[in-house]
Design a protein around this motif. Structure first.
Motif, PDB file in Angstrom:
ATOM      1  N   ASP A   1      95.707 -62.453 -68.217  1.00 48.17           N
ATOM      2  CA  ASP A   1      94.455 -63.171 -67.943  1.00 48.17           C
ATOM      3  C   ASP A   1      93.345 -62.236 -67.479  1.00 48.17           C
ATOM      4  O   ASP A   1      92.165 -62.587 -67.545  1.00 48.17           O
ATOM      5  CB  ASP A   1      94.684 -64.244 -66.868  1.00 48.17           C
ATOM      6  CG  ASP A   1      95.560 -65.366 -67.378  1.00 48.17           C
ATOM      7  OD1 ASP A   1      95.632 -65.555 -68.604  1.00 48.17           O
ATOM      8  OD2 ASP A   1      96.193 -66.035 -66.538  1.00 48.17           O
ATOM      9  N   ASP A   2      93.718 -61.055 -67.012  1.00 42.85           N
ATOM     10  CA  ASP A   2      92.723 -60.119 -66.472  1.00 42.85           C
ATOM     11  C   ASP A   2      92.172 -59.151 -67.519  1.00 42.85           C
ATOM     12  O   ASP A   2      91.201 -58.441 -67.245  1.00 42.85           O
ATOM     13  CB  ASP A   2      93.346 -59.283 -65.339  1.00 42.85           C
ATOM     14  CG  ASP A   2      93.905 -60.154 -64.239  1.00 42.85           C
ATOM     15  OD1 ASP A   2      93.216 -61.116 -63.850  1.00 42.85           O
ATOM     16  OD2 ASP A   2      95.033 -59.885 -63.782  1.00 42.85           O
ATOM     17  N   VAL A   3      92.806 -59.074 -68.666  1.00 39.81           N
ATOM     18  CA  VAL A   3      92.405 -58.104 -69.689  1.00 39.81           C
ATOM     19  C   VAL A   3      91.967 -58.876 -70.935  1.00 39.81           C
ATOM     20  O   VAL A   3      92.781 -59.549 -71.571  1.00 39.81           O
ATOM     21  CB  VAL A   3      93.561 -57.139 -70.039  1.00 39.81           C
ATOM     22  CG1 VAL A   3      93.112 -56.107 -71.069  1.00 39.81           C
ATOM     23  CG2 VAL A   3      94.083 -56.459 -68.779  1.00 39.81           C
ATOM     24  N   GLU A   4      90.689 -58.748 -71.254  1.00 45.81           N
ATOM     25  CA  GLU A   4      90.094 -59.592 -72.292  1.00 45.81           C
ATOM     26  C   GLU A   4      90.838 -59.512 -73.627  1.00 45.81           C
ATOM     27  O   GLU A   4      91.056 -60.524 -74.290  1.00 45.81           O
ATOM     28  CB  GLU A   4      88.627 -59.181 -72.500  1.00 45.81           C
ATOM     29  CG  GLU A   4      87.911 -60.042 -73.527  1.00 45.81           C
ATOM     30  CD  GLU A   4      86.470 -59.607 -73.721  1.00 45.81           C
ATOM     31  OE1 GLU A   4      86.056 -58.639 -73.074  1.00 45.81           O
ATOM     32  OE2 GLU A   4      85.770 -60.236 -74.532  1.00 45.81           O
ATOM     33  N   ASP A   5      91.230 -58.309 -74.032  1.00 44.41           N
ATOM     34  CA  ASP A   5      91.821 -58.139 -75.363  1.00 44.41           C
ATOM     35  C   ASP A   5      93.342 -58.248 -75.384  1.00 44.41           C
ATOM     36  O   ASP A   5      93.966 -58.005 -76.413  1.00 44.41           O
ATOM     37  CB  ASP A   5      91.407 -56.775 -75.946  1.00 44.41           C
ATOM     38  CG  ASP A   5      89.918 -56.725 -76.235  1.00 44.41           C
ATOM     39  OD1 ASP A   5      89.343 -57.784 -76.558  1.00 44.41           O
ATOM     40  OD2 ASP A   5      89.318 -55.640 -76.119  1.00 44.41           O
ATOM     41  N   TRP A   6      93.929 -58.606 -74.265  1.00 45.71           N
ATOM     42  CA  TRP A   6      95.392 -58.746 -74.194  1.00 45.71           C
ATOM     43  C   TRP A   6      95.772 -60.141 -74.689  1.00 45.71           C
ATOM     44  O   TRP A   6      95.933 -61.060 -73.908  1.00 45.71           O
ATOM     45  CB  TRP A   6      95.870 -58.506 -72.760  1.00 45.71           C
ATOM     46  CG  TRP A   6      97.364 -58.446 -72.589  1.00 45.71           C
ATOM     47  CD1 TRP A   6      98.318 -58.739 -73.515  1.00 45.71           C
ATOM     48  CD2 TRP A   6      98.066 -58.078 -71.401  1.00 45.71           C
ATOM     49  NE1 TRP A   6      99.569 -58.582 -72.990  1.00 45.71           N
ATOM     50  CE2 TRP A   6      99.450 -58.167 -71.701  1.00 45.71           C
ATOM     51  CE3 TRP A   6      97.673 -57.681 -70.134  1.00 45.71           C
ATOM     52  CZ2 TRP A   6     100.423 -57.880 -70.748  1.00 45.71           C
ATOM     53  CZ3 TRP A   6      98.640 -57.405 -69.182  1.00 45.71           C
ATOM     54  CH2 TRP A   6     100.007 -57.503 -69.492  1.00 45.71           C
ATOM     55  N   ASP A   7      95.885 -60.258 -76.017  1.00 48.27           N
ATOM     56  CA  ASP A   7      96.255 -61.533 -76.619  1.00 48.27           C
ATOM     57  C   ASP A   7      97.674 -61.448 -77.180  1.00 48.27           C
ATOM     58  O   ASP A   7      98.389 -60.474 -76.936  1.00 48.27           O
ATOM     59  CB  ASP A   7      95.243 -61.922 -77.704  1.00 48.27           C
ATOM     60  CG  ASP A   7      95.105 -60.857 -78.780  1.00 48.27           C
ATOM     61  OD1 ASP A   7      96.021 -60.024 -78.921  1.00 48.27           O
ATOM     62  OD2 ASP A   7      94.074 -60.855 -79.486  1.00 48.27           O
TER      63      ASP A   7
ATOM     64  N   THR B   1      97.855 -56.828 -62.296  1.00 44.76           N
ATOM     65  CA  THR B   1      97.195 -57.200 -63.552  1.00 44.76           C
ATOM     66  C   THR B   1      98.098 -58.098 -64.399  1.00 44.76           C
ATOM     67  O   THR B   1      99.299 -57.848 -64.541  1.00 44.76           O
ATOM     68  CB  THR B   1      96.832 -55.935 -64.360  1.00 44.76           C
ATOM     69  OG1 THR B   1      95.922 -55.146 -63.602  1.00 44.76           O
ATOM     70  CG2 THR B   1      96.199 -56.307 -65.686  1.00 44.76           C
TER      71      THR B   1
ATOM     72  N   ASP C   1      90.163 -49.268 -75.498  1.00 45.75           N
ATOM     73  CA  ASP C   1      89.160 -49.532 -74.466  1.00 45.75           C
ATOM     74  C   ASP C   1      89.347 -48.521 -73.327  1.00 45.75           C
ATOM     75  O   ASP C   1      90.275 -48.639 -72.522  1.00 45.75           O
ATOM     76  CB  ASP C   1      89.319 -50.961 -73.942  1.00 45.75           C
ATOM     77  CG  ASP C   1      88.250 -51.321 -72.917  1.00 45.75           C
ATOM     78  OD1 ASP C   1      87.513 -50.416 -72.452  1.00 45.75           O
ATOM     79  OD2 ASP C   1      88.161 -52.510 -72.566  1.00 45.75           O
TER      80      ASP C   1
ATOM     81  N   LEU D   1      94.570 -50.992 -76.914  1.00 43.81           N
ATOM     82  CA  LEU D   1      93.435 -51.920 -76.894  1.00 43.81           C
ATOM     83  C   LEU D   1      92.115 -51.223 -77.198  1.00 43.81           C
ATOM     84  O   LEU D   1      91.069 -51.885 -77.284  1.00 43.81           O
ATOM     85  CB  LEU D   1      93.359 -52.620 -75.529  1.00 43.81           C
ATOM     86  CG  LEU D   1      94.620 -53.407 -75.132  1.00 43.81           C
ATOM     87  CD1 LEU D   1      94.430 -54.061 -73.772  1.00 43.81           C
ATOM     88  CD2 LEU D   1      94.969 -54.460 -76.173  1.00 43.81           C
TER      89      LEU D   1
ATOM     90  N   ILE E   1      89.657 -49.605 -69.422  1.00 43.88           N
ATOM     91  CA  ILE E   1      90.738 -50.394 -68.835  1.00 43.88           C
ATOM     92  C   ILE E   1      91.341 -49.674 -67.632  1.00 43.88           C
ATOM     93  O   ILE E   1      91.635 -48.475 -67.691  1.00 43.88           O
ATOM     94  CB  ILE E   1      91.837 -50.682 -69.882  1.00 43.88           C
ATOM     95  CG1 ILE E   1      91.330 -51.718 -70.890  1.00 43.88           C
ATOM     96  CG2 ILE E   1      93.124 -51.165 -69.222  1.00 43.88           C
ATOM     97  CD1 ILE E   1      92.307 -52.023 -71.987  1.00 43.88           C
TER      98      ILE E   1
ATOM     99  N   SER F   1      98.113 -58.249 -79.434  1.00 45.12           N
ATOM    100  CA  SER F   1      98.103 -56.984 -78.697  1.00 45.12           C
ATOM    101  C   SER F   1      99.286 -56.908 -77.726  1.00 45.12           C
ATOM    102  O   SER F   1      99.766 -55.816 -77.412  1.00 45.12           O
ATOM    103  CB  SER F   1      96.776 -56.780 -77.961  1.00 45.12           C
ATOM    104  OG  SER F   1      96.503 -57.846 -77.109  1.00 45.12           O
TER     105      SER F   1
END
Lengths: 82, 130
Positions: free
Chosen positions: A33-39, A30, A21, A19, A24, A42
């Motif tokens: 929903d808790d990690v912005e870039d975890w789509d 976790t 980042d 990611l 993190i 990713s």
């Protein structure tokens, strides 16, 4: 000897790398929903990296059954301890 | 378990027509691609082709040549090792390294070689079954 904490630390490094980042800090609870870039994309990259790093394979059903990072780490620990 | 070939090899020609279409579509008129003298002044033997034209060849491979249907590119990376020039014939070599059932993804690597068998570009793909 691996423990869930060492597994979690390795998984955290994978999250940081995939990611891109440095900030993190995942915990057992976790979720995506808790990690912005975890789509969805990713997610694929994370699973690919985790399977490669630990030299293990998951099934789709296993991945879908994990409700948080901790459950996945427990599964990784069980797999690498076999 | 789905069966698939592990290795593919295809030749692609970097024709002037392809470059013209690329410029027409994306308006990248950097003189290094279209002005012979400018490219030579920058140390190249001739004007160089747009590297991302090679992405078009990857798109063709995935969409047409790869034997399994219902595949989309989820991720792609490419490194450019050497410049490529108009009318060069490139050989694309693709290796399907494995299939990850967990996320329904083919893990693929590829390399482009010029006629001198020099590696000019390489990269990785994650191909997702949909």
């Amino acid at each position: 000897m691996q423990s869930e904490q060492t597994i979690l630390a390795r998984v955290n490094e994978i999250f940081i790398d995939v990611l891109d980042d440095e900030d993190i800090q995942i915990v057992k609870a976790t979720t995506a929903d808790d990690v912005e870039d975890w789509d969805s994309l990713s997610h694929i990259q994370l699973i690919v990296a985790i399977e490669k790093d630990f030299n293990i394979r998951f099934t789709a059903d296993e991945i879908e059954s994990y409700s948080n990072v901790g459950e996945m780490c427990s599964a990784i620990l069980a797999r690498v301890s076999e | 378990m789905l069966s698939y070939k592990e290795n593919y090899s295809l030749d692609y020609t970097l024709s002037q027509e392809i470059q013209d279409s690329f410029i027409d579509a994306f308006k990248d008129t950097n003189p290094i691609h279209i002005n012979e003298d400018y490219a030579k002044s920058k140390g190249f033997q001739a004007r160089i082709m747009h590297g991302n034209i090679l992405s078009g060849f990857i798109s063709h491979f995935v969409g047409v040549e790869f034997e399994l249907e219902n595949i989309v590119i989820a991720s792609q990376s490419m490194n450019f090792h050497k410049p490529v020039f108009v009318n060069e014939i490139l050989r694309l070599k693709v290796k399907v390294k494995d299939y990850l059932e967990s996320v329904k993804v083919y893990n693929v690597s590829f390399k482009f070689y010029n006629s001198e068998n020099e590696k000019v570009a390489s990269g990785k793909l994650l191909l997702k079954r949909v």
